[in-house]
Scaffold this motif. Structure first.
Motif, PDB file in Angstrom:
ATOM      1  N   UNK A  16       0.838  -1.204   0.000  1.00 55.59           N
ATOM      2  CA  UNK A  16       0.000   0.000   0.000  1.00 55.59           C
ATOM      3  C   UNK A  16       0.873   1.255   0.000  1.00 55.59           C
ATOM      4  N   UNK A  17       1.980   1.199   0.792  1.00 53.22           N
ATOM      5  CA  UNK A  17       2.889   2.334   0.850  1.00 53.22           C
ATOM      6  C   UNK A  17       3.569   2.545  -0.500  1.00 53.22           C
ATOM      7  N   UNK A  18       3.988   1.450  -1.145  1.00 48.01           N
ATOM      8  CA  UNK A  18       4.619   1.580  -2.454  1.00 48.01           C
ATOM      9  C   UNK A  18       3.668   2.219  -3.463  1.00 48.01           C
ATOM     10  N   UNK A  19       2.451   1.785  -3.470  1.00 48.83           N
ATOM     11  CA  UNK A  19       1.485   2.368  -4.404  1.00 48.83           C
ATOM     12  C   UNK A  19       1.310   3.861  -4.155  1.00 48.83           C
ATOM     13  N   UNK A  20       1.377   4.241  -2.857  1.00 51.92           N
ATOM     14  CA  UNK A  20       1.122   5.632  -2.506  1.00 51.92           C
ATOM     15  C   UNK A  20       2.299   6.541  -2.848  1.00 51.92           C
ATOM     16  N   UNK A  21       3.528   6.077  -2.611  1.00 53.67           N
ATOM     17  CA  UNK A  21       4.687   6.966  -2.760  1.00 53.67           C
ATOM     18  C   UNK A  21       5.385   6.824  -4.110  1.00 53.67           C
ATOM     19  N   UNK A  22       5.264   5.664  -4.758  1.00 58.49           N
ATOM     20  CA  UNK A  22       5.926   5.446  -6.036  1.00 58.49           C
ATOM     21  C   UNK A  22       4.993   5.708  -7.210  1.00 58.49           C
ATOM     22  N   UNK A  23       3.771   5.237  -7.073  1.00 58.62           N
ATOM     23  CA  UNK A  23       2.840   5.375  -8.194  1.00 58.62           C
ATOM     24  C   UNK A  23       3.255   4.472  -9.333  1.00 58.62           C
ATOM     25  N   UNK A  24       2.865   4.809 -10.544  1.00 57.03           N
ATOM     26  CA  UNK A  24       3.281   3.994 -11.689  1.00 57.03           C
ATOM     27  C   UNK A  24       4.802   3.967 -11.800  1.00 57.03           C
TER      28      UNK A  24
END
Length: 314
Positions: free
Chosen positions: A8-16
């Motif tokens: 969830x954190x990766x999706x939030x801070x990295x995005x695509x």
């Protein structure tokens, strides 16, 4: 839960994800540098490297016994005692049994832990002397691997195989009585401890009856007190442990490895003498002959840095 939170954190801070947007330069690999591994993996790698330098084979010419070689050169040959020689030592086991109630605590602890008895003489912990402790554990583990092969080729009957009246105070192990594994490991640890503390070889330490070797003798003798080993088992184990430890130290320092000659006339259950004799520091001193192989040992690069770090702790 943690895996879900990380995603969830990766999706939030990295995005695509975009190739090259967050580059990093990996550290270069340095041959023989094991710092990148966990402690367990370092241990496994070093033990594998050491094990590959040794080979155990059955006695030459079909003789009952075993030969230990380092890099193809024989460093010790053990002759299996005969049944009558082992039986001749049973009266000594009976005499030693008088000490059982006094030593039962030691006997029970030493079933699984002999290293603590060396820690009692010099502080061994994961902070102050972590490299020394790692080296000692490594040497003891190597001993276990080699001694079990030696036992297989030197298969000797346990005391309970000859007389039901021995009645050991611990369960008799399923492997060969000869040589004693406890003696092998105890004397190997004593050899390394003595070298780290004094920079002296095993022959010097045995000759002076130095403290590490006195501890090793007591550990070995406790197995006779318990009723599961003959004194001759400890004599052979002591020499085997010393030779293994001296070989490891030679691989760490690039010096000549030791080979041992057992003078059975001065050790228990001598094939050349009548009657049985006990295993004592004096008989070991008289019977231990340590020579040196002709060539200098090739340093084992995965283990030598551990020796350097360990000696720096004393």
């Amino acid at each position: 839960m943690l895996s879900h939170a990380l995603e969830m954190t990766r999706d939030a801070v990295i995005g695509p994800w975009t190739p090259g947007k967050y580059p990093i330069t990996p550290s270069p690999f340095v041959t023989n540098d094991l710092k990148y591994l966990s402690g367990t993996r370092r241990f496994q790698t070093r033990l594998g490297a050491l094990s590959g330098r040794f080979r155990v084979t059955s006695g030459a010419g079909g003789a009952a016994g075993a030969t230990l070689a380092l890099d193809g050169d024989t460093i010790l040959t053990l002759e299996q005692p005969t049944d009558p020689q082992l039986q001749s030592q049973l009266p000594m086991l009976d005499a030693y049994s008088d000490l059982r109630l006094d030593r039962i605590g030691e006997i029970q602890i030493q079933l699984d832990d002999i290293l603590s008895f060396y820690g009692a003489m010099s502080q061994l912990d994961s902070d102050r002397r972590k490299h020394s402790l790692q080296l000692l554990v490594l040497v003891q583990s190597l001993c276990v691997q080699l001694e079990m092969q030696v036992k297989h080729y030197c298969h000797g009957k346990r005391p309970v195989d000859f007389d039901l009246g021995i009645q050991p105070v611990i369960q008799t192990p399923d492997h060969s009585t000869f040589p004693s594994g406890h003696a092998t490991e105890a004397y190997a640890l004593a050899t390394v401890m003595h070298r780290m503390q004094t920079d002296q070889d095993a022959a010097t330490g045995v000759g002076a009856n130095a403290l590490p070797f006195r501890i090793a003798h007591r550990i070995a003798a406790n197995r006779t007190v318990a009723g599961v080993h003959y004194p001759v088992d400890s004599a052979a184990g002591a020499v085997l442990g010393i030779v293994i430890a001296e070989a490891v130290l030679a691989l760490c320092t690039g010096t000549k490895a030791s080979n041992a000659a057992l003078n059975w006339n001065n050790l228990p259950a001598s094939p050349a003498s009548a009657g049985a004799r006990d295993f004592t520091p004096a008989t070991l001193k008289a019977g231990l002959g340590l020579g040196q192989l002709g060539g200098v040992s090739d340093v084992e690069p995965l283990v030598a840095p551990l020796w350097t770090a360990a000696t720096g702790e004393w």
